[in-house]
Every structure is written in C-alpha cells, then in structure tokens.
Design an enzyme around this catalytic site. Sequence first.
Site, PDB file in Angstrom:
ATOM      1  CG  LEU A  29      -1.755  -1.411   1.435  1.00 42.11           C
ATOM      2  CD1 LEU A  29      -2.346  -1.198   2.852  1.00 42.11           C
ATOM      3  CD2 LEU A  29      -2.788  -1.169   0.479  1.00 42.11           C
ATOM      4  CB  ALA A  30       0.599   4.329  -1.965  1.00 46.58           C
ATOM      5  CG  HIS A  31      -1.631   4.152   2.943  1.00 49.49           C
ATOM      6  ND1 HIS A  31      -2.492   3.431   2.031  1.00 49.49           N
ATOM      7  CD2 HIS A  31      -2.308   3.341   4.160  1.00 49.49           C
ATOM      8  CE1 HIS A  31      -3.442   2.782   2.385  1.00 49.49           C
ATOM      9  NE2 HIS A  31      -3.144   2.433   3.531  1.00 49.49           N
ATOM     10  CG  HIS A 158     -27.511  12.555  14.726  1.00 46.71           C
ATOM     11  ND1 HIS A 158     -27.996  11.217  14.236  1.00 46.71           N
ATOM     12  CD2 HIS A 158     -28.756  13.070  14.571  1.00 46.71           C
ATOM     13  CE1 HIS A 158     -29.144  11.211  13.811  1.00 46.71           C
ATOM     14  NE2 HIS A 158     -29.861  12.407  14.077  1.00 46.71           N
TER      15      HIS A 158
END
Length: 178
Positions: A29-31, A158
């Site tokens: 994964l790049a991150h 919310h």
Amino acid sequence: MRVLTSHGEGSSVVPHVYCIGDANGKMMLAHAASAQGISAIENICGREHEVNHDAIPAACFTHPEIAMVGPTEEQARERAEKEGWTLGKSTGSFRANSKALAELEGNGMAKCLFKEETGEVVAVHIIGIHAADLIQECSNAVAAGTTVQELSMMVHTHPTLCEVLDEAFKGAVGMAAH
C-alpha cells in the site's frame, strides 16, 4: 524496515540498509510505504522507530467500499488463543444509520474486534458507503491503544456515517441503542 541476511534462525540485520514499500512484502500500500520510509529515516537519524503494521488501514474502492485495520477475525482469534486473551466482537449496521438510509446505502456493517479483558481495539472491518473514509478513526484507535470503553464515550456527529462505528463501540460495552 531493516534488511536481514537470510530468513529464519541465524539471520542477522544488515547494518545501514533499509527496505520500504512493495519490495519488503509487508503491505503493498502506498501509505504503508510512506510510513516505512519515514520510519527508515527516523532510524537513520538515530531516533528508534518501528511501524505498527496492525495500525495501517487498507481499503478496497468497490461498491460497497471495504476497509479494514488490524488482523482478520480469524487471525485475531488465533492471536488471542496464542497470547491468552479473549476476543470480543461488536457490530454496527448501516441499516440503522439515517445518513446511509438517506443516501439509499443501508447495506453494510462495521465490526469491531477487541480484547475483552482490557477493551483494547484489535481490528475493525467495515463494508459500506465511505468505508475507506470511516476506517481512519479506527486506525488511530489501534495506533493509540484506545479502548472500546473510551471510544464509546466519544461523541460522534449526528447525522453522519461515523455513527455506525459509534454503535459498534457502544455495543462492545453493552450500550447499544439499535
């Protein structure tokens, strides 16, 4: 990531050599590569650092989206058995979420896996609208060692999709509303 002379027993660390990204086979994964690169530089500068790969989120940009942080449920169960703790599980549903319903995306769920003895979050798996965005709160919780008790008392906006996570966290401590 330190480089070893070989796999298995008898291996040693090659001094001053680091391997990041896809080449080390940890998480493609790049991150993850970015985090490993930062860690390598920290270590080169004499500031000891190790990447917690359990806290790196992953996402599949499908419909619905899928995101996760930490081990799979099966891996968590094996880890619990090996390390001597009890695995807890709680879920939240997109069907009970007003924002998901307003967007006609009520299919999906979030599952929180945690250590029953301490409440520490071990993993979170999400299938549903914007799962890739929602997983970051969970990644931070795993990285910081945040407990389901602490998360269950944090206020979630919310009406938003993050209330699906709120429901899972509250369910883990017996406070589920749905």
